[in-house]
Design a protein around this motif. Sequence first.
Motif, short mmCIF file in Angstrom:
data_model
loop_
_atom_site.label_atom_id
_atom_site.label_comp_id
_atom_site.label_asym_id
_atom_site.label_seq_id
_atom_site.Cartn_x
_atom_site.Cartn_y
_atom_site.Cartn_z
N VAL A 253 0.87 -1.24 -0.14
CA VAL A 253 0.11 0.02 0.05
C VAL A 253 0.62 1.33 0.16
CG1 VAL A 253 -1.81 1.27 1.31
CG2 VAL A 253 -1.95 -1.08 1.24
N GLU A 254 1.87 1.13 0.70
CA GLU A 254 2.65 2.54 0.94
C GLU A 254 3.62 2.61 -0.52
OE1 GLU A 254 2.52 0.44 4.82
OE2 GLU A 254 3.07 -0.18 2.83
N TRP A 255 3.37 1.96 -1.40
CA TRP A 255 4.29 2.15 -2.75
C TRP A 255 3.40 2.55 -3.62
CZ3 TRP A 255 7.70 -2.93 -3.52
CH2 TRP A 255 8.49 -3.17 -2.39
N GLU A 256 2.14 2.78 -3.50
CA GLU A 256 0.93 3.32 -4.20
C GLU A 256 1.47 4.36 -5.12
OE1 GLU A 256 -2.28 2.94 -6.54
OE2 GLU A 256 -1.74 1.49 -4.67
N GLY A 257 1.47 4.44 -6.19
CA GLY A 257 2.07 5.70 -7.12
C GLY A 257 3.37 5.70 -7.49
N LYS A 258 4.34 5.14 -6.42
CA LYS A 258 5.78 5.16 -6.79
C LYS A 258 6.23 3.94 -7.62
CE LYS A 258 6.30 6.79 -1.99
NZ LYS A 258 5.07 6.57 -1.53
N VAL A 259 5.63 2.75 -7.75
CA VAL A 259 6.09 1.44 -8.37
C VAL A 259 4.76 0.89 -9.16
CG1 VAL A 259 7.50 -0.37 -8.65
CG2 VAL A 259 8.19 1.25 -7.09
N LYS A 260 4.79 0.80 -10.19
CA LYS A 260 3.97 -0.13 -11.12
C LYS A 260 4.49 -0.87 -11.97
CE LYS A 260 -0.02 3.24 -10.55
NZ LYS A 260 -0.78 2.35 -9.32
N LEU A 261 4.00 -1.84 -12.39
CA LEU A 261 4.57 -2.91 -13.50
C LEU A 261 3.50 -2.93 -14.50
CD1 LEU A 261 5.98 -5.06 -10.59
CD2 LEU A 261 7.26 -4.07 -12.34
N ALA A 262 4.06 -3.39 -15.66
CA ALA A 262 3.02 -3.54 -16.68
C ALA A 262 3.62 -4.69 -17.80
CB ALA A 262 2.94 -2.22 -17.61
N PRO A 263 2.63 -5.18 -18.49
CA PRO A 263 2.89 -6.00 -19.47
C PRO A 263 3.26 -5.33 -20.79
CG PRO A 263 0.55 -6.06 -19.37
CD PRO A 263 0.95 -5.27 -18.15
N GLY A 264 4.10 -5.73 -21.50
CA GLY A 264 4.98 -5.16 -22.55
C GLY A 264 5.88 -4.26 -22.39
N THR A 265 6.66 -4.62 -21.23
CA THR A 265 7.78 -3.82 -20.68
C THR A 265 8.75 -4.84 -20.44
OG1 THR A 265 6.95 -3.40 -18.58
CG2 THR A 265 6.56 -1.74 -20.30
N MET A 266 9.86 -4.27 -20.08
CA MET A 266 11.02 -5.39 -19.46
C MET A 266 11.65 -4.65 -18.20
SD MET A 266 14.07 -7.28 -21.64
CE MET A 266 15.28 -5.83 -22.11
N ARG A 474 11.55 4.02 -17.31
CA ARG A 474 11.46 4.90 -18.73
C ARG A 474 10.10 5.70 -18.80
NH1 ARG A 474 14.70 3.29 -22.86
NH2 ARG A 474 15.08 1.14 -22.16
N PHE A 475 9.01 5.09 -18.32
CA PHE A 475 7.86 5.75 -18.52
C PHE A 475 7.13 6.14 -17.20
CE2 PHE A 475 7.97 2.05 -21.55
CZ PHE A 475 8.48 2.63 -22.80
N GLU A 476 6.54 7.55 -17.43
CA GLU A 476 6.06 8.24 -15.91
C GLU A 476 5.24 7.18 -15.59
OE1 GLU A 476 3.13 11.46 -17.85
OE2 GLU A 476 5.06 11.90 -17.18
N GLU A 477 4.18 6.66 -16.26
CA GLU A 477 2.99 5.76 -15.89
C GLU A 477 3.58 4.68 -14.88
OE1 GLU A 477 2.16 6.17 -20.33
OE2 GLU A 477 3.84 6.28 -19.18
N LEU A 478 5.03 4.21 -15.00
CA LEU A 478 5.57 3.15 -14.25
C LEU A 478 6.09 3.56 -12.96
CD1 LEU A 478 7.26 1.11 -17.14
CD2 LEU A 478 4.98 0.68 -16.26
N GLY A 479 6.09 4.68 -12.35
CA GLY A 479 6.23 5.32 -11.20
C GLY A 479 7.55 5.96 -11.66
N TYR A 480 8.37 6.24 -10.42
CA TYR A 480 9.74 7.05 -10.50
C TYR A 480 10.69 6.75 -9.48
CZ TYR A 480 7.26 8.91 -6.19
OH TYR A 480 6.68 9.05 -4.93
N PRO A 481 12.02 6.83 -9.83
CA PRO A 481 12.84 6.38 -9.01
C PRO A 481 12.81 6.65 -7.35
CG PRO A 481 13.85 7.10 -11.10
CD PRO A 481 12.51 7.46 -11.10
N CYS A 482 13.01 5.83 -6.83
CA CYS A 482 12.82 6.18 -5.33
C CYS A 482 13.48 4.96 -4.44
CB CYS A 482 11.54 6.35 -4.93
SG CYS A 482 10.35 5.07 -5.33
N LYS A 483 13.62 5.36 -3.16
CA LYS A 483 14.06 4.14 -2.16
C LYS A 483 12.97 3.81 -1.29
CE LYS A 483 18.00 4.66 0.05
NZ LYS A 483 18.80 4.95 1.49
N LEU A 484 12.58 2.34 -1.30
CA LEU A 484 11.51 1.65 -0.56
C LEU A 484 12.13 1.03 0.46
CD1 LEU A 484 9.43 0.91 -3.87
CD2 LEU A 484 9.07 2.96 -2.16
N LEU A 485 11.74 1.42 1.56
CA LEU A 485 12.23 0.47 2.71
C LEU A 485 11.31 -0.62 3.20
CD1 LEU A 485 13.54 3.53 5.13
CD2 LEU A 485 14.93 2.10 3.22
N MET A 486 12.00 -1.78 3.84
CA MET A 486 11.37 -3.08 3.96
C MET A 486 12.22 -3.70 5.15
SD MET A 486 10.90 -4.76 0.17
CE MET A 486 12.72 -4.46 -0.01
#
Length: 502
Positions: A253-266, A474-486
């Motif tokens: 939940v905390e990653w919402e908007g920061k990281v997304k994945l999609a088919p058709g990409t690598m 590469r694409f803004e729809e996939l989020g943006y570079p960031c550090k995610l702590l776990m």
Amino acid sequence: MAHVGTVGTADGQAASVASLGQRAEAYARERGISRTTLEQLGVVSATVFFPELKGSSEAIIFQYFVGGKRTFWKGRAFPDKAFVAQKGGEVAFYNLENVLADIPETVFITEGEFDCAALVEAGIGLNQVLSVPTGAPEKPIPDDEPISGYGFVDDALRAGLSRVKRFVWCGDGDANGLALRQNMARIFGFARFWFVDWPEGIKDPNQMLMTDGPEDLRDLVVNGCRPWPVQGVYRISEIPEPPPLTLWTPGFVEWEGKVKLAPGTMSVVTGHPGHGKTALWAQIWFSIVRKYGVGACMATFETRPVPHMRRTLRTLFWGKLECDMSPEEKARADYWIDDRYRWIIHPDQKPTLGWLLDMAEVAVIRHGARIVQIDPWNRLESQRGPNETETDYIGRCLTSLYVFAQQMNVHVQVLAHPSKMDGPRKGKAPELDDIAGSKHWDNRVDQGFVVHRPKLFEGGQRCTDAELLYKKSRFEELGYPCKLLMRFDTARRTYVSVDYEA
């Protein structure tokens, strides 16, 4: 008739050449060509022996000049149709000398001298018309074979014809003419090659001159010519609107908007061995498979599907350790895993990339997989060519994977180990270009991730803090570079997010 020279005939005899006889002028006028046009092109007439007619005939003589000297000639008999040409002459484009004397931006090329004269009659400049000196082939030279047999074109390009910006092909519309057109397009280059499609019932410029007149002929070749179609260069209006990316959230939940994945990409994932790459991404893909109802195809060469990956997926399915599950719970989890996952296993444990992509295609087409994961890259057998650098090899492989992702509309992910990091960087999080083999791991992918544990142990105790470093998007729809702590919850054997912004 006033003699201006001689032409050698096919049987070795000599024939007198006049400026242009009245009978030759009358014949040309029947074809819509005026005396003025013929004289501009240096056309003369003579009586010539034609082997085809087994005798001599009046003929129109088309003279070819190079450097002010006649180097070649061709004769056309009339009223009977027959042709003869000089043996041993220097073959070149007809009218080339006039074109090279004042090189224009556009040159119109025909398949015969009378067609060339027809364009001049229609008002095309004398320095803008050429005709090929040889006949058309029965079929074009295949694209995978080198062009040969057109040395006169290469000679003309070297002599200055290469400065022309546009060539408009006005050849015949029959099968042989179209074969010649295709060969010429390859020689001159598609970027500079244009062509004319003749109206119904018309096969060449001279016929259109006689049936439609000079104005229509000129309008068609000047304003109606079309560029040779080229796949790969388009106006923005010609590019079909692609469907929007189908976005998947990774389950935190905390990653919402920061990281997304999609088919058709690598994507590529790296990190030091033992830092949790496989475990974290098994959890992320499990969350996506479950939430979106998609299938996954996994090539886990260092982690056995049975029992290790099955144990992980059973735990993620129920949220508790495998040892705490009943047989019925294990069976239910296994039924779901069988439905959603496919595993790639080479019978000899020597998979190649080509073989793997063949198996992945089966998983995609037959079983509906939308995720393909390779873990790790270095377990694939190298197929590097004898003269191929490692960088070129990695680039070629990543291109194949990227094309597969787009054509199959799947997400392709590669887990790859970094090179050994010594000195001041020892123990630090690696970068994408630290992956063994090539910097292409950074520049060829859509997304790049690093899984890192800053400390493995502290005070004799195991440290479970971890980071997902989102290094590239590469694409803004996939989020943006960031550090995610776990941190890794050892009781449930799953990662939980730490809200670093709180």
